[in-house]
Design a protein around this motif. Sequence first.
Motif, short mmCIF file in Angstrom:
data_model
loop_
_atom_site.label_atom_id
_atom_site.label_comp_id
_atom_site.label_asym_id
_atom_site.label_seq_id
_atom_site.Cartn_x
_atom_site.Cartn_y
_atom_site.Cartn_z
N UNK A 1 0.83 -1.20 0.00
CA UNK A 1 0.00 0.00 0.00
C UNK A 1 0.87 1.25 0.00
N UNK B 1 1.19 3.95 -2.90
CA UNK B 1 0.95 5.36 -2.60
C UNK B 1 2.11 6.22 -3.07
N UNK C 1 2.45 7.05 -6.69
CA UNK C 1 1.62 8.13 -7.23
C UNK C 1 2.33 9.47 -7.13
N UNK D 1 -4.65 12.25 -7.99
CA UNK D 1 -3.71 11.13 -7.93
C UNK D 1 -2.72 11.31 -6.77
N UNK E 1 -4.55 10.78 -3.50
CA UNK E 1 -4.81 9.36 -3.26
C UNK E 1 -3.51 8.67 -2.86
N UNK E 2 -2.44 9.05 -3.52
CA UNK E 2 -1.15 8.47 -3.16
C UNK E 2 -0.78 8.80 -1.73
N UNK E 3 -0.89 10.06 -1.39
CA UNK E 3 -0.51 10.45 -0.04
C UNK E 3 -1.42 9.83 1.01
N UNK E 4 -2.66 9.61 0.63
CA UNK E 4 -3.60 8.99 1.58
C UNK E 4 -3.15 7.58 1.94
N UNK E 5 -2.39 6.93 1.08
CA UNK E 5 -1.89 5.59 1.41
C UNK E 5 -0.77 5.67 2.44
N UNK E 6 -0.19 6.86 2.57
CA UNK E 6 0.98 7.02 3.43
C UNK E 6 0.64 7.69 4.75
N UNK F 1 -11.44 11.04 2.45
CA UNK F 1 -12.65 10.22 2.44
C UNK F 1 -13.86 10.98 2.96
N UNK G 1 -14.01 12.28 -1.45
CA UNK G 1 -14.43 10.94 -1.90
C UNK G 1 -15.89 10.65 -1.55
N UNK H 1 -18.58 9.96 -4.37
CA UNK H 1 -19.33 8.69 -4.33
C UNK H 1 -20.83 8.94 -4.46
#
Lengths: 230, 230, 230, 230
Positions: free
Chosen positions: C136, C140, C143, D136, D139-144, D153, D157, D161
Amino acid sequence: MPESHRRTRSKGYGAISATRESRPAGERTKVVSRTGPHRSESVRLAVLNAADDLLVERGFAALTIEGIAQRAGVAKQTIYRWWKSKVDILLDTLTDDARDALQWHPAEGDSAEEALSAHLRRVSDFFEEPAGRVLQALLGHAQLDEDTAKSLRAGFLKDQRALDTAGLREVLAREDVTVDDSGLDLLVDMMLGPLYYRALLFGSPIDKGLVDTTARVTLALARELSAARS
Amino acid sequence: MPESHRRTRSKGYGAISATRESRPAGERTKVVSRTGPHRSESVRLAVLNAADDLLVERGFAALTIEGIAQRAGVAKQTIYRWWKSKVDILLDTLTDDARDALQWHPAEGDSAEEALSAHLRRVSDFFEEPAGRVLQALLGHAQLDEDTAKSLRAGFLKDQRALDTAGLREVLAREDVTVDDSGLDLLVDMMLGPLYYRALLFGSPIDKGLVDTTARVTLALARELSAARS
Amino acid sequence: MPESHRRTRSKGYGAISATRESRPAGERTKVVSRTGPHRSESVRLAVLNAADDLLVERGFAALTIEGIAQRAGVAKQTIYRWWKSKVDILLDTLTDDARDALQWHPAEGDSAEEALSAHLRRVSDFFEEPAGRVLQALLGHAQLDEDTAKSLRAGFLKDQRALDTAGLREVLAREDVTVDDSGLDLLVDMMLGPLYYRALLFGSPIDKGLVDTTARVTLALARELSAARS
Amino acid sequence: MPESHRRTRSKGYGAISATRESRPAGERTKVVSRTGPHRSESVRLAVLNAADDLLVERGFAALTIEGIAQRAGVAKQTIYRWWKSKVDILLDTLTDDARDALQWHPAEGDSAEEALSAHLRRVSDFFEEPAGRVLQALLGHAQLDEDTAKSLRAGFLKDQRALDTAGLREVLAREDVTVDDSGLDLLVDMMLGPLYYRALLFGSPIDKGLVDTTARVTLALARELSAARS
DNA sequence: CATTAAGCGAGACGGTACGTCCCGTCTTGTC
DNA sequence: GACAAGACGGGACGTACCGTCTCGCTTAATG
């Protein structure tokens, strides 16, 4: 890039004695077996020189750690590794530079009064020199910050006081004037007080009259104290 | 919120004289036709009190314009409208507070030596008081900043010097000792130098021995100078 | 000091294959005449374990080379000798850990749909595991950084894609469904897309309904494509 | 100085809605009677434009608060006054820019499948645009970083949604396909998952085949779910 | 079996960016 | 127009890590 006004920095001190302030003696026990890189002496000198060059050129207010770092071609963190503040740097330069200038070296043939006068003249002149500016700045900052005051008193001022007491005692001894320690303390205050007072409060160049009178009065008082002892 | 240690601020000065430093005399002509509210005296007092409360409580380094504004419940701009800097504010508090404490009021029946000793004792004590702290800070800052030095010398120090010269002359006159102006200058340096030296360099409470000796030596020198005149 | 959650690191890989990323094949020619010690395997493990322990405990942002070095009891330079960056370290841990978890091992007796469902279930669960956290984080970071993206795609993602394509083909073959390569590509996207979408965008645990539906829809599409071929 | 690629920033949002992230609604109660200066809208725009210009030009890693401040001609502290981090700034640009691009506007005469395909095509294209790069990166940083994940979110998001669910429902309704909420949830995952999967994991431009297949499969599943309901 | 080059722990060094503090100026709205 | 409130451009602070670089020790293949 201006040649630093100091020439004698690299002469006459070893790394150990010179870094007293940043590496207190007690810490030496920790340095048992060291591997890895050692402190760079050239960095140390670059920082000290940059600091008091900038102090003399632009004044204390314009003296910043970043400015010193840039002028010395050194990273800020390197400065913080070895010194706590710009004041700490100045304390280091003081150890190197001011000590010589405020040393007593009475000429052989002089009378006590001539010797005193000569020394006080040198003290007066000292305030005009770069090293004198450093001391002035530190004394100023010591009025504003208790930590600075503590460091300065525990280090430079204490040592200098000892030198002055010893120097005075020696000069008096030439004419068989002997005074006990508390008397010497008093005499040192009487002798140096007026000079510092004029220098710090009025900033004016100290005139010869004050110096000579101070020397004469100090000597007179010393004789009086000496007589009272016997 | 601590009650300020100063009680006498609002007594004995008008807004005009007290703000000498921030509103130079030449500006008074401008205040001919004025609409809108006038300068708020309560603001002025709040700022001065906040400033030296903070100085005494936290020291000069922690003294900021924003801190003063907050403590005084005043907008920053209001401070800048009337003072140029925090040092300017302190100079203002000094005018109000230190003058009294360093006044000469020799007791009627005292001898010259007693009067001198008594005055010097009061000078020594002054350094422990809040107003003394302000002076100490300003003297300190004057070592670091030429502008501060100029202001302080042109204002407070010049006035105080005049007071000291006059006070000393008057006390000496009691015993028919008369000294010319340059002699008085010298005497003032000899008399006050040791005290300021101890206070500023060593910060220690000044012991009675030094005070008395200084008074005695000063008087002796004065007599000598007086004799030389006639 | 917490025991690492990984137990299988030291099993099943040699230094060479595992450090593919940090020691490209072309470099081997350089290692002609070698004296002195070889790369320490224990250092390698300590670093990899420290890295993903720290990642799981404190998150990617708090993962620093210095932190890893300290935790692993290793010098910083040692890390830089073998890895280019913290991302490079994580890529290394991924090779060791994620491969197993994302392997296809369809149970013997299962129908194609059962096998698909079971595999997708395992993929879903993978995101909760430490190795899933590493993937993950790398996804991340990919990106945010084109180099990371390139390395990840050229290495792990490419290999995994191949495994997934092969795995899917094999499972479909059980029911005589055969699809050409471009069809399989499409099917893999349809099958894994929804899972990664939920995991990466919403981070919520993936519900069984989605997994089963995905499996069913994928299979239906596969049959359709298979039919179209013949 | 490059003209920002964004033209629509100043259009279509008021200060209130646009600063949702930095001035949460609950704080409004505090802003009862405000005197003093207000937040400068031009500063806000300069910062947002500088941030995503830099992101697109140099990438997320090279995006620094200091860089944004410099490019925007703004003091660093001004940025910290309104945003907590560079991620917070990007979240703000997203609100302004991405919303439009991911809106559903199905053409009047289109069939459901045509409408779906068209929308998904637009989603695919979005990843190539500047606003897509911002998403992008986030979203990438959200993984970190869990905080980023939460913000993203809870804000973008969640809203997106809702838009996607509503848009899909409306399109399906054209052909009398009606699906309940949990079904729609599933359909949205099936529909968007493959696109995001390809975009985020492989970064390759999404080919038309995948888009069309996804649309077709989604519609088929929707019909199935709809039938099961009646 | 000594030599010698590499691995390694330690950490100094020149840098970059961080997030904070306070400066002095300027703007807004109230009294 | 004074004033409270505070936004703004700016400069320096002290900190955290970066990636590179010595330093002095230990270790293992080679001559």
